[in-house]
Design an enzyme around this catalytic site. Structure first.
Site, PDB file in Angstrom:
ATOM      1  N   ASP A   1      -1.660   1.483   1.671  1.00  0.00           N
ATOM      2  CA  ASP A   1      -0.409   1.408   2.415  1.00  0.00           C
ATOM      3  C   ASP A   1       0.277   2.763   2.519  1.00  0.00           C
ATOM      4  O   ASP A   1       0.904   3.076   3.530  1.00  0.00           O
ATOM      5  CB  ASP A   1       0.532   0.402   1.747  1.00  0.00           C
TER       6      ASP A   1
ATOM      7  N   ASN B   1       9.102   1.003   5.803  1.00  0.00           N
ATOM      8  CA  ASN B   1       9.319   0.161   4.625  1.00  0.00           C
ATOM      9  C   ASN B   1      10.792   0.074   4.238  1.00  0.00           C
ATOM     10  O   ASN B   1      11.392  -0.979   4.314  1.00  0.00           O
ATOM     11  CB  ASN B   1       8.525   0.682   3.428  1.00  0.00           C
TER      12      ASN B   1
ATOM     13  N   ASN C   1      11.775  -3.146  -2.382  1.00  0.00           N
ATOM     14  CA  ASN C   1      12.800  -4.189  -2.281  1.00  0.00           C
ATOM     15  C   ASN C   1      12.519  -5.362  -3.207  1.00  0.00           C
ATOM     16  O   ASN C   1      13.420  -5.863  -3.891  1.00  0.00           O
ATOM     17  CB  ASN C   1      12.888  -4.673  -0.828  1.00  0.00           C
TER      18      ASN C   1
ATOM     19  N   SER D   1      10.795  -5.408  -5.935  1.00  0.00           N
ATOM     20  CA  SER D   1      10.872  -5.031  -7.349  1.00  0.00           C
ATOM     21  C   SER D   1      12.309  -4.956  -7.848  1.00  0.00           C
ATOM     22  O   SER D   1      12.547  -5.002  -9.061  1.00  0.00           O
ATOM     23  CB  SER D   1      10.159  -3.695  -7.583  1.00  0.00           C
TER      24      SER D   1
END
Length: 268
Positions: free
Chosen positions: A48, A125, A167, A169
């Site tokens: 990613d 992200n 987010n 986490s």
């Protein structure tokens, strides 16, 4: 039909380098042109993080390019193909240009106290705001109306596709990427009899915008995906859903909730 133009972006891992070279040779045999300047399709090889790098490299051409991920390690949220599926991938590119699916992006604008020009970014992200080793104090405004005064370690503002990253986490919700909205999550907020915040993530509609108005300080760090932006005299950071969207080539696009299950629930 003219040949598709493809760019390949890979990370520095040896396996990714080998896969990228093999893919280039296969594309050449299939008469698919490699064009690193003006591609129609960007293929990311790695994970990613590699696709995030590819996005920021080509985010000035989002209306002309789509993205596709090949992962060479663990399952990624932006990578639909495995490194041992290159032949099938090239066949798909040769026989069918396919459709694309588009997802929301985050528009980030930083303003300054000293009159410097605003800085503008797009995030795939998330964006975060933190302040060194001291408590961050900021007023949170939604559509120019004060919502709360935040005190804590920082704030995370994420897209739906980014909702499964940092987010999650910090206690944010997982949001399906078809939802045109963004999310604010607090990072270790202070809540007691004196200081109060909502204390839970909030999802903000694409018709609204968010302003994080910061106290005067020189030790703020703003991130946009993997980019670190250290600036003095930041006044505010504005967030909204961007006019631009990212397009993923949907030759084979994994069901979002299956991807969530594979990443966080399934064993092995």
């Amino acid at each position: 039909m003219t040949s598709m133009k493809v760019a390949i972006v890979q990370n520095h891992e040896e396996k990714s380098q080998v896969v990228a070279q093999k893919l280039r040779e296969m594309l050449k045999k299939a008469n698919i042109k490699i064009d690193d300047q003006r591609p129609e399709l960007v293929i990311s090889i790695g994970g990613d993080g590699t696709l995030l790098s590819a996005f920021h490299r080509f985010n000035h051409r989002l209306d002309e390019v789509s993205f596709l991920g090949v992962h060479t390690g663990h399952l990624g949220f932006y990578t639909d193909w495995r490194d041992f599926e290159l032949e099938e991938l090239v066949d798909s590119l040769s026989s069918n240009r396919g459709k694309s699916v588009s997802y929301p992006l985050l528009d980030v604008r930083i303003t300054f106290l000293d009159g410097k020009p605003d800085k503008h970014f797009l995030a795939l992200n998330e964006s975060t705001i933190k302040r060194g080793n001291r408590t961050m104090v900021a007023d949170i405004l939604i559509k120019d109306e004060l919502f709360e005064r935040f005190r804590g370690d920082g704030l995370s503002v994420s897209t739906p596709t980014g909702s499964t990253a940092y987010n999650k986490s910090v206690g944010g919700a997982v949001i399906h990427p078809s939802i045109n909205a963004f999310q604010l999550a607090e990072i270790a907020s202070l809540n007691n009899r004196v200081f109060r915040t909502l204390g839970s993530p909030i999802v903000i509609a694409h018709t609204e915008w968010l302003e994080v108005k910061l106290q005067d300080s020189k030790d703020y760090l703003v991130t946009v995906d993997q980019l670190d932006i250290e600036q003095d005299n930041i006044a505010s950071v504005y967030y909204r859903i961007a006019d631009e969207r990212i397009h993923f080539a949907s030759y084979r696009h994994m069901h979002f909730w299956r991807r969530v299950k594979d990443a966080f629930i399934s064993e092995g």
